[in-house]
Scaffold this motif. Structure first.
Motif, PDB file in Angstrom:
ATOM      1  N   VAL A   1       0.857  -1.187   0.000  1.00 44.58           N
ATOM      2  CA  VAL A   1       0.000   0.000   0.000  1.00 44.58           C
ATOM      3  C   VAL A   1       0.894   1.239   0.000  1.00 44.58           C
ATOM      4  O   VAL A   1       1.625   1.477   0.961  1.00 44.58           O
ATOM      5  N   PRO A   2       0.864   2.063  -1.056  1.00 44.05           N
ATOM      6  CA  PRO A   2       1.716   3.254  -1.115  1.00 44.05           C
ATOM      7  C   PRO A   2       1.114   4.422  -0.329  1.00 44.05           C
ATOM      8  O   PRO A   2      -0.067   4.729  -0.454  1.00 44.05           O
TER       9      PRO A   2
ATOM     10  N   LEU B   1       3.482   0.498   2.845  1.00 38.29           N
ATOM     11  CA  LEU B   1       3.013  -0.272   3.990  1.00 38.29           C
ATOM     12  C   LEU B   1       2.712  -1.679   3.494  1.00 38.29           C
ATOM     13  O   LEU B   1       1.766  -1.891   2.739  1.00 38.29           O
ATOM     14  N   ARG B   2       3.537  -2.644   3.888  1.00 39.34           N
ATOM     15  CA  ARG B   2       3.457  -4.001   3.359  1.00 39.34           C
ATOM     16  C   ARG B   2       2.844  -4.944   4.387  1.00 39.34           C
ATOM     17  O   ARG B   2       3.409  -5.156   5.463  1.00 39.34           O
ATOM     18  N   VAL B   3       1.691  -5.491   4.047  1.00 37.42           N
ATOM     19  CA  VAL B   3       1.003  -6.440   4.922  1.00 37.42           C
ATOM     20  C   VAL B   3       0.791  -7.749   4.167  1.00 37.42           C
ATOM     21  O   VAL B   3       0.783  -7.780   2.936  1.00 37.42           O
TER      22      VAL B   3
ATOM     23  N   ALA C   1      -7.731  -1.423   0.277  1.00 39.92           N
ATOM     24  CA  ALA C   1      -8.510  -0.204   0.513  1.00 39.92           C
ATOM     25  C   ALA C   1      -8.582   0.120   1.996  1.00 39.92           C
ATOM     26  O   ALA C   1      -8.436   1.289   2.401  1.00 39.92           O
ATOM     27  N   ARG C   2      -8.806  -0.885   2.847  1.00 36.14           N
ATOM     28  CA  ARG C   2      -8.949  -0.627   4.282  1.00 36.14           C
ATOM     29  C   ARG C   2      -7.624  -0.196   4.909  1.00 36.14           C
ATOM     30  O   ARG C   2      -7.595   0.685   5.775  1.00 36.14           O
ATOM     31  N   VAL C   3      -6.513  -0.804   4.484  1.00 40.40           N
ATOM     32  CA  VAL C   3      -5.208  -0.437   5.025  1.00 40.40           C
ATOM     33  C   VAL C   3      -4.837   0.983   4.602  1.00 40.40           C
ATOM     34  O   VAL C   3      -4.300   1.760   5.402  1.00 40.40           O
ATOM     35  N   MET C   4      -5.118   1.347   3.362  1.00 41.43           N
ATOM     36  CA  MET C   4      -4.816   2.711   2.912  1.00 41.43           C
ATOM     37  C   MET C   4      -5.622   3.733   3.711  1.00 41.43           C
ATOM     38  O   MET C   4      -5.095   4.781   4.129  1.00 41.43           O
ATOM     39  N   GLU C   5      -6.893   3.457   3.942  1.00 38.49           N
ATOM     40  CA  GLU C   5      -7.718   4.380   4.727  1.00 38.49           C
ATOM     41  C   GLU C   5      -7.201   4.491   6.160  1.00 38.49           C
ATOM     42  O   GLU C   5      -7.107   5.603   6.709  1.00 38.49           O
ATOM     43  N   ALA C   6      -6.853   3.353   6.769  1.00 41.06           N
ATOM     44  CA  ALA C   6      -6.344   3.384   8.148  1.00 41.06           C
ATOM     45  C   ALA C   6      -5.037   4.158   8.235  1.00 41.06           C
ATOM     46  O   ALA C   6      -4.805   4.909   9.191  1.00 41.06           O
TER      47      ALA C   6
END
Length: 302
Positions: free
Chosen positions: A182-183, A231-233, A246-251
């Motif tokens: 996630v960039p 952000l690498r998950v 989408a959820r990780v980018m918003e968080a």
């Protein structure tokens, strides 16, 4: 009518029919034996191919279509020979017709051969999430001619197999776990370690994110107006990749906002180190002209 009956030799006709019956019976018997042979051997052949690692869809295609077709053609050829048909001439005619059909259906044949290659090489299977031919989705069905996908929008996409083997294919499900990158960009004035801690805290204990694989935040690129971080998950199921992205980018965005860390928009800064005096003199000469052009441009509403 009576004249026609007189010309027909009933005795000779009956004699020829009696002579032909054994050949006809032998032809029918050959067809029955070919059908029985298929019924008796298809189960064992299917199990043998499955134990050899062939996909169930390919096994069904090979046994139900190709193997049955070959046996029936072989039985028809032998049966035709029993009733006196010139098998050689018939095969020659079938060969010529086959060549003509092959030229007319070369695209379909190319897709069929590509289907064999997909079944043999196994780059994906039903249920995998793949990217190919500018499409992303879950493989719903693989046939000898095409591959059918269900996209995240729940649309149904049919892709010819030839198009699949001619392009780069990305399988998101092949190795089970999938990493989602996630960039997120931050301003150059911000502290990278602080931003990293904020982002890691934002996804700690996040639903659907793997607790076994470590989550990472790295600097991916130094862009013109931002420090681009990733952000690498890790996730266990590729089916939720887009949703997790989408959820990780918003968080991450909300966490950086709460911490007061700036996420910059694209902009450009111009620094003037040295300007010759003649340039300033030219600017001073243009200043009166600029003042004169002001009213002409219309300062309305003042």
């Amino acid at each position: 009518m009576d004249g026609l009956l007189e010309k027909i030799d009933i005795q000779d006709l009956l004699t020829r029919l009696v002579e032909f019956l054994p050949s006809l019976g032998a032809a029918i018997l050959i067809l029955i034996l070919a059908w029985l042979l298929f019924r008796l051997t298809r189960g064992s052949l299917s199990r043998m191919l499955e134990r050899a690692g062939f996909e169930p869809a390919l096994v069904k295609m090979l046994i139900s279509n190709i193997y049955r077709f070959v046996l029936m053609i072989f039985g028809l050829v032998m049966a035709a020979g029993q009733i006196g048909i010139n098998v050689g001439a018939a095969l020659a005619g079938i060969g010529v017709a086959g060549i003509a059909i092959g030229f007319a259906a070369q695209d379909s044949l190319a897709n069929t051969l590509a289907g064999f290659m997909i079944f043999w090489d196994k780059p994906f299977q039903v249920g995998d999430w793949i990217n190919v031919a500018d499409e992303y989705g879950e493989v719903a069905e693989i046939t000898m001619r095409s591959t059918r996908m269900r996209t995240p929008n729940n649309t149904y996409v049919v892709i010819p197999n030839k198009s699949i083997i001619d392009q780069v294919l990305v399988n998101h499900s092949k190795h089970g776990e999938t990493r989602v990158d996630v960039p997120i960009g931050i301003a150059y004035k911000e502290d990278i370690p602080t931003a990293r801690e904020v982002l890691l805290a934002a996804v700690k204990g996040f639903e659907d994110v793997s607790a076994v694989r470590p989550t990472e935040v790295v600097v991916a690129k130094l862009s013109s107006s931002s420090v681009d971080m990733q952000l690498r998950v890790w996730i266990d199921d590729a089916a939720i990749e887009k949703a997790v992205y989408a959820r990780v980018m918003e968080a991450g965005k909300l966490a950086l906002d709460h911490a007061g860390i700036e996420i910059p928009y694209h902009h450009m800064q111009l620094f003037i180190d040295k300007v010759d005096d003649r340039v300033w003199e030219g600017v001073k000469k243009l200043a009166p002209l600029s003042a004169l052009s002001g009213p002409a441009n219309g300062q309305q509403g003042s």
